[in-house]
Structure formats: structure tokens, C-alpha cells
Scaffold this motif. Structure first.
Motif, PDB file in Angstrom:
ATOM      1  N   GLY A   1       0.793  -1.218   0.000  1.00 15.93           N
ATOM      2  CA  GLY A   1       0.000   0.000   0.000  1.00 15.93           C
ATOM      3  C   GLY A   1       0.829   1.274   0.000  1.00 15.93           C
ATOM      4  N   HIS A   2       2.117   1.143   0.205  1.00 18.47           N
ATOM      5  CA  HIS A   2       3.020   2.301   0.240  1.00 18.47           C
ATOM      6  C   HIS A   2       3.887   2.393  -1.018  1.00 18.47           C
ATOM      7  CE1 HIS A   2       2.077   3.288   4.423  1.00 18.47           C
ATOM      8  NE2 HIS A   2       1.876   1.987   4.526  1.00 18.47           N
ATOM      9  N   LEU A   3       3.659   1.517  -1.966  1.00 18.80           N
ATOM     10  CA  LEU A   3       4.481   1.454  -3.169  1.00 18.80           C
ATOM     11  C   LEU A   3       3.824   2.177  -4.320  1.00 18.80           C
ATOM     12  CD1 LEU A   3       5.391  -2.342  -2.964  1.00 18.80           C
ATOM     13  CD2 LEU A   3       6.757  -0.394  -2.164  1.00 18.80           C
ATOM     14  N   GLU A   4       4.641   2.567  -5.278  1.00 17.68           N
ATOM     15  CA  GLU A   4       4.121   3.150  -6.510  1.00 17.68           C
ATOM     16  C   GLU A   4       3.577   2.056  -7.425  1.00 17.68           C
ATOM     17  OE1 GLU A   4       3.912   6.479  -6.811  1.00 17.68           O
ATOM     18  OE2 GLU A   4       4.830   6.549  -4.829  1.00 17.68           O
ATOM     19  N   ALA A   5       4.281   0.929  -7.473  1.00 17.07           N
ATOM     20  CA  ALA A   5       3.876  -0.201  -8.322  1.00 17.07           C
ATOM     21  C   ALA A   5       4.641  -1.430  -7.868  1.00 17.07           C
ATOM     22  CB  ALA A   5       4.177   0.095  -9.797  1.00 17.07           C
ATOM     23  N   LEU A   6       4.147  -2.595  -8.243  1.00 16.13           N
ATOM     24  CA  LEU A   6       4.835  -3.828  -7.902  1.00 16.13           C
ATOM     25  C   LEU A   6       4.466  -4.927  -8.873  1.00 16.13           C
ATOM     26  CD1 LEU A   6       3.020  -6.235  -6.140  1.00 16.13           C
ATOM     27  CD2 LEU A   6       2.632  -4.144  -4.863  1.00 16.13           C
ATOM     28  N   ARG A   7       5.372  -5.891  -8.938  1.00 10.91           N
ATOM     29  CA  ARG A   7       5.136  -7.121  -9.696  1.00 10.91           C
ATOM     30  C   ARG A   7       5.645  -8.261  -8.829  1.00 10.91           C
ATOM     31  NH1 ARG A   7       7.224  -8.864 -15.714  1.00 10.91           N
ATOM     32  NH2 ARG A   7       5.599 -10.418 -16.066  1.00 10.91           N
TER      33      ARG A   7
ATOM     34  N   ASP B   1      -1.094  -9.344  -5.993  1.00 13.93           N
ATOM     35  CA  ASP B   1      -1.454  -8.800  -7.295  1.00 13.93           C
ATOM     36  C   ASP B   1      -1.161  -7.308  -7.328  1.00 13.93           C
ATOM     37  OD1 ASP B   1      -2.518  -8.131  -9.742  1.00 13.93           O
ATOM     38  OD2 ASP B   1      -4.600  -8.483  -9.165  1.00 13.93           O
ATOM     39  N   GLY B   2      -0.210  -6.926  -8.156  1.00 13.56           N
ATOM     40  CA  GLY B   2       0.134  -5.522  -8.289  1.00 13.56           C
ATOM     41  C   GLY B   2      -0.646  -4.811  -9.374  1.00 13.56           C
ATOM     42  N   ASP B   3      -1.560  -5.509 -10.034  1.00 11.42           N
ATOM     43  CA  ASP B   3      -2.394  -4.951 -11.087  1.00 11.42           C
ATOM     44  C   ASP B   3      -1.567  -4.199 -12.131  1.00 11.42           C
ATOM     45  OD1 ASP B   3      -4.617  -4.334 -12.601  1.00 11.42           O
ATOM     46  OD2 ASP B   3      -5.258  -2.673 -11.305  1.00 11.42           O
ATOM     47  N   VAL B   4      -0.660  -4.924 -12.755  1.00  9.52           N
ATOM     48  CA  VAL B   4       0.214  -4.341 -13.770  1.00  9.52           C
ATOM     49  C   VAL B   4      -0.600  -3.674 -14.871  1.00  9.52           C
ATOM     50  CG1 VAL B   4       1.903  -4.909 -15.574  1.00  9.52           C
ATOM     51  CG2 VAL B   4       2.152  -5.876 -13.275  1.00  9.52           C
ATOM     52  N   TRP B   5      -1.646  -4.337 -15.326  1.00  9.39           N
ATOM     53  CA  TRP B   5      -2.452  -3.774 -16.419  1.00  9.39           C
ATOM     54  C   TRP B   5      -3.184  -2.511 -15.983  1.00  9.39           C
ATOM     55  CZ3 TRP B   5      -0.970  -5.015 -20.948  1.00  9.39           C
ATOM     56  CH2 TRP B   5      -0.444  -6.276 -21.213  1.00  9.39           C
ATOM     57  N   GLY B   6      -3.706  -2.494 -14.763  1.00 13.07           N
ATOM     58  CA  GLY B   6      -4.376  -1.303 -14.252  1.00 13.07           C
ATOM     59  C   GLY B   6      -3.421  -0.129 -14.105  1.00 13.07           C
ATOM     60  N   THR B   7      -2.214  -0.419 -13.627  1.00 14.39           N
ATOM     61  CA  THR B   7      -1.201   0.624 -13.495  1.00 14.39           C
ATOM     62  C   THR B   7      -0.832   1.176 -14.866  1.00 14.39           C
ATOM     63  OG1 THR B   7      -0.331  -0.405 -11.493  1.00 14.39           O
ATOM     64  CG2 THR B   7       1.108   1.165 -12.619  1.00 14.39           C
TER      65      THR B   7
ATOM     66  N   ASP C   1      -3.526   3.444 -16.039  1.00 19.09           N
ATOM     67  CA  ASP C   1      -3.460   4.729 -15.329  1.00 19.09           C
ATOM     68  C   ASP C   1      -2.404   5.645 -15.938  1.00 19.09           C
ATOM     69  OD1 ASP C   1      -5.435   3.844 -13.593  1.00 19.09           O
ATOM     70  OD2 ASP C   1      -4.040   3.425 -11.938  1.00 19.09           O
ATOM     71  N   LEU C   2      -1.310   5.052 -16.419  1.00 23.34           N
ATOM     72  CA  LEU C   2      -0.233   5.832 -17.034  1.00 23.34           C
ATOM     73  C   LEU C   2      -0.536   6.179 -18.488  1.00 23.34           C
ATOM     74  CD1 LEU C   2       2.878   3.910 -15.636  1.00 23.34           C
ATOM     75  CD2 LEU C   2       1.817   5.994 -14.739  1.00 23.34           C
ATOM     76  N   GLU C   3      -1.638   5.624 -19.005  1.00 22.33           N
ATOM     77  CA  GLU C   3      -2.072   5.831 -20.390  1.00 22.33           C
ATOM     78  C   GLU C   3      -1.068   5.303 -21.393  1.00 22.33           C
ATOM     79  OE1 GLU C   3      -3.240   9.944 -20.801  1.00 22.33           O
ATOM     80  OE2 GLU C   3      -4.837   9.701 -19.317  1.00 22.33           O
ATOM     81  N   TYR C   4      -0.486   4.129 -21.054  1.00 22.50           N
ATOM     82  CA  TYR C   4       0.413   3.411 -21.946  1.00 22.50           C
ATOM     83  C   TYR C   4      -0.285   2.147 -22.422  1.00 22.50           C
ATOM     84  CZ  TYR C   4       4.493   6.128 -20.246  1.00 22.50           C
ATOM     85  OH  TYR C   4       5.390   7.112 -19.930  1.00 22.50           O
ATOM     86  N   GLU C   5       0.252   1.568 -23.467  1.00 23.62           N
ATOM     87  CA  GLU C   5      -0.244   0.292 -23.969  1.00 23.62           C
ATOM     88  C   GLU C   5       0.942  -0.640 -24.171  1.00 23.62           C
ATOM     89  OE1 GLU C   5      -2.676   0.672 -27.456  1.00 23.62           O
ATOM     90  OE2 GLU C   5      -3.882   2.265 -26.568  1.00 23.62           O
ATOM     91  N   ALA C   6       0.670  -1.939 -24.011  1.00 23.80           N
ATOM     92  CA  ALA C   6       1.723  -2.939 -24.179  1.00 23.80           C
ATOM     93  C   ALA C   6       1.101  -4.220 -24.715  1.00 23.80           C
ATOM     94  CB  ALA C   6       2.414  -3.205 -22.851  1.00 23.80           C
ATOM     95  N   GLY C   7       1.943  -5.035 -25.351  1.00 19.91           N
ATOM     96  CA  GLY C   7       1.478  -6.288 -25.922  1.00 19.91           C
ATOM     97  C   GLY C   7       1.574  -7.473 -24.982  1.00 19.91           C
ATOM     98  N   SER C   8       2.333  -7.334 -23.891  1.00 20.48           N
ATOM     99  CA  SER C   8       2.489  -8.428 -22.936  1.00 20.48           C
ATOM    100  C   SER C   8       2.683  -7.838 -21.544  1.00 20.48           C
ATOM    101  CB  SER C   8       3.694  -9.304 -23.294  1.00 20.48           C
ATOM    102  OG  SER C   8       4.899  -8.591 -23.057  1.00 20.48           O
ATOM    103  N   GLU C   9       2.518  -8.680 -20.536  1.00 17.91           N
ATOM    104  CA  GLU C   9       2.720  -8.211 -19.165  1.00 17.91           C
ATOM    105  C   GLU C   9       4.177  -7.824 -18.931  1.00 17.91           C
ATOM    106  OE1 GLU C   9       2.275  -9.841 -14.653  1.00 17.91           O
ATOM    107  OE2 GLU C   9       0.570 -10.162 -15.998  1.00 17.91           O
ATOM    108  N   ASP C  10       5.111  -8.552 -19.534  1.00 17.24           N
ATOM    109  CA  ASP C  10       6.525  -8.201 -19.398  1.00 17.24           C
ATOM    110  C   ASP C  10       6.796  -6.820 -19.976  1.00 17.24           C
ATOM    111  OD1 ASP C  10       7.174 -10.597 -18.138  1.00 17.24           O
ATOM    112  OD2 ASP C  10       7.781 -11.580 -20.001  1.00 17.24           O
ATOM    113  N   GLU C  11       6.252  -6.560 -21.150  1.00 17.58           N
ATOM    114  CA  GLU C  11       6.421  -5.248 -21.776  1.00 17.58           C
ATOM    115  C   GLU C  11       5.755  -4.166 -20.926  1.00 17.58           C
ATOM    116  OE1 GLU C  11       5.210  -2.858 -25.864  1.00 17.58           O
ATOM    117  OE2 GLU C  11       4.869  -5.015 -25.764  1.00 17.58           O
ATOM    118  N   ALA C  12       4.575  -4.467 -20.397  1.00 21.67           N
ATOM    119  CA  ALA C  12       3.857  -3.512 -19.549  1.00 21.67           C
ATOM    120  C   ALA C  12       4.693  -3.146 -18.327  1.00 21.67           C
ATOM    121  CB  ALA C  12       2.511  -4.096 -19.123  1.00 21.67           C
TER     122      ALA C  12
END
Length: 114
Positions: free
Chosen positions: A46-52, A57-63, A66-77
């Protein structure tokens, strides 16, 4: 980037309390207050900017959204997310395969950077 093994990371978490939505070291806390919470990975997240992490679950896709980026895979995200935060002075903490992004104030407070 800061790397900790699981044992040192767990020792860091065990050395902390959350008081009034702030992380503090137990040694500096004085008398434990009624609403103090022990810090586990969930509380820490809860104190982090992001996590994996495999454990939480760090909600990589949601993060990414929020940043208004797009990626083809979770690794790229995740690479895009890391780039975004690291360019803004955040710190990457790696514990085994898990990665946590802390803002610079928290990283300094925890003694991870000077």
C-alpha cells in the motif's frame, strides 16, 4: 536498483509498523498504539508506486492504463511502468523475482538509499 534476499526483506518488513498510514521503524515507535499495524507484504504494498510479485497482485495492467500506456504483454507492460517511475526518481527494489517500486522519500526513510 536495490536487491535484497528474502531473509533480509522479511527482516525489513518485521522491523516496521504502520501508524496512521505511515511506515515507521518499531525501534522508533515508542509505545505501541491501538491502531498500529504489523507490516507484511500486503501492508507494505500500500506504500508502493507499483509492484510485480508472485505473492500479491500488483495490477500491472491497471497501473499501465493509469499511465495511459499500452503494451502487448505483461513483461512489456512492467518494463514501461518501471521506466516511467524510475525516470521520476523512484527506486526499484528486487527481492528474488519480485520487484517493487518505491518513491524516493520512502526509499530514503527505509535506509535503502542515501
Amino acid at each position: 536498483m536495490i536487491e535484497l534476499d528474502a531473509q533480509n526483506f522479511n527482516a525489513l518488513l518485521e522491523s516496521l509498523l504502520e501508524r496512521k498510514e505511515t511506515l515507521i521503524f518499531r525501534k522508533d515507535a515508542g509505545k505501541r498504539e491501538r491502531n498500529d499495524e504489523d507490516v507484511d507484504l500486503y501492508v507494505f504494498s500500500g506504500h508502493l508506486e507499483a509492484l510485480r510479485s508472485d505473492e500479491i497482485d500488483g495490477d500491472v495492467w491497471g497501473t499501465l492504463e493509469d499511465l495511459e500506456y499500452e503494451a502487448g504483454s505483461e513483461d512489456e507492460a512492467w518494463e514501461l511502468i518501471k521506466g516511467f517511475y524510475l525516470e521520476r526518481g523512484c527506486t526499484l527494489l528486487k527481492v528474488n523475482a519480485d520487484e517493487y517500486i518505491l518513491n524516493d522519500v520512502l526509499a530514503r526513510k527505509l535506509g535503502l538509499v542515501s
